[in-house]
Scaffold this active site. Structure first.
Site, PDB file in Angstrom:
ATOM      1  CG  ASP A 160      -1.878   1.110   1.300  1.00  0.00           C
ATOM      2  OD1 ASP A 160      -2.066   1.786   0.268  1.00  0.00           O
ATOM      3  OD2 ASP A 160      -2.461   1.331   2.379  1.00  0.00           O
ATOM      4  CB  THR A 162       3.264   7.273  -1.525  1.00  0.00           C
ATOM      5  OG1 THR A 162       4.640   6.909  -1.341  1.00  0.00           O
ATOM      6  CG2 THR A 162       2.665   7.555  -0.158  1.00  0.00           C
TER       7      THR A 162
END
Lengths: 279, 279
Positions: A160, A162
């Site tokens: 997960d 950026t």
């Protein structure tokens, strides 16, 4: 700021030439960690919004779709997801979804402990997810954490991250996926966010190609994400044991977006995406 | 305007509190018809953009998704779509997609002839679609046109309307759907655009309920639409003869978004939408 006549507006550029704007009631938090600028806004339309370096990471209104679809397409296939690893995800949204499954232990490694601290302060789900006895937090670089784990440790690994600039760049590299594969159980599943097909198709293609060389089943899938660039988001599913379009899936958990038919439909690609990826 | 240092920006409010912005190279056309303001912009990111009353109707970059998905889920089920009616759609995008099918005659009725004229000037597909010998254009109110047709005339009727305010309001009323049903062949299919599930769920619900009282098979479906509010768009499918999730579909036509697996997947609804619609 909550005046009737003076309005503040936030803008996010999705490219240099387009983007999203929304009205802001007030700034709840604004700080700078060792890695990035962290801001929490109260928006009129979307509730609370978490920004990292000026980009929307989540809004209370639509984060459930992204987080459910990062997690459930993998976890719903596993009858006994004993140990799960989340790389990134310091906002706790993916963690909340993982904890709906019969897991024994969830390790979450995020390079930025400030994101975890701030998220627990402003997002109620993060407080309860991080205080769950099954959760262990590691404030550490994902690459070095993965390198330090024993082989075949995890039944599922969820990335997960950026965007692949700044701290998360290494999380899109083939060498990282090789390291992940070594700590994944032979019947384990990896999923990762892989950006927008409308704006970042080259990232999806590159990541898909890297994974294809490593796993038996590699499948892109996607979900609508109203407040992310392009309004839809791609994910990649990789496993040696599970074919996400054929393996039976559990539905014995609460969800607002996901259901067993969505599990199948999310993997159906539009014609232009099939062509772009050569599938 | 095409200067290096002076940039023009267009903003569309999706609600009073949020919206889309994009950079504009120049205004190609700006006029006012009897019904609405018509503007064509050259944008940096999305190519040419058609605006009606300040709202994005289409961009060259992503219009194919909306238009394919209004048309092909109906037309691909019909082996001999002899006569097809498009209500609205003066930009010619839906017409272009209908003409890919073995149709004998396509009637297009749009209240605003200026939209048809301007679209033919600025969008190449519109010029060729409107000059196709199978196309007949009627510049007329959709409601009065439908009232004047013989029963059971059309194999497919596609409602490509603007939002249910102003000229298009009547195109979302139950009495209009009753009139449409009477001019549709018994084995005909109706599809219509029914707005964003993120911002206009009440419109989708109301329209769905109205159609459910009239047709044997009524199914919502959706597609990603990056430059429309919420980034996804809903449609409704209605037919007495065809179940879109079971009837076999043709794929002997060119498409960039649609394919036979998309035909099935588009009808799969997320959990929250199933709950909201009671399906």
């Amino acid at each position: 700021m909550n005046h009737q006549k003076t309005h503040l507006w936030f803008q996010e550029y999705h490219t240099p030439h387009t983007g999203l704007f929304f009205r802001v009631e007030k700034t709840l938090y604004c700080g700078k960690s060792d890695y990035q600028e962290i801001v929490v806004l109260e928006s009129t339309e979307f509730g609370r919004v978490l920004l990292l370096d000026g980009l929307v990471m989540l809004t209370e209104r639509d984060e459930f779709i992204y987080h459910e679809m990062l997690v459930h397409p993998a976890l719903s296939l596993l009858t006994h997801p004993d140990r799960v690893l989340i790389i990134g995800g310091g906002d706790g949204g993916a963690l909340r979804e993982v904890l709906k499954h019969p897991v024994r232990q969830v390790d979450l490694v995020d390079i930025d402990g400030e994101v975890i601290r701030v998220s627990q302060e402003f997002f109620p789900w993060a407080k309860s997810a991080f205080s769950d006895p099954r959760t262990s937090v590691f404030v550490e670089d994902g690459v070095s954490f993965v390198a330090g784990q024993k082989p075949k440790t995890y039944q599922a690994i969820l990335v997960d991250s950026t965007d692949p600039v700044g701290p998360a760049k290494a999380l899109f590299e083939k060498s990282f996926f090789e390291a992940i594969r070594s700590i994944l159980a032979p019947d384990g599943i990896l999923t990762l966010q892989s950006e927008s097909w409308f704006y970042h198709l080259n990232i999806l293609k590159r990541t898909y190609t890297a994974l294809k060389g490593l796993f038996t089943h590699v499948r892109p899938y996607w979900a609508p994400t109203p407040t992310y660039p392009g309004g839809s988001w791609c994910f990649l599913f990789a496993s040696d044991a599970y074919n996400p379009e054929k393996s039976p899936c559990r539905s014995n958990f609460q969800s607002r977006y996901f259901n067993p038919r969505i599990q199948r439909a999310a993997f159906v690609l539009p014609e232009f995406l099939k062509k772009a990826l050569g599938v």
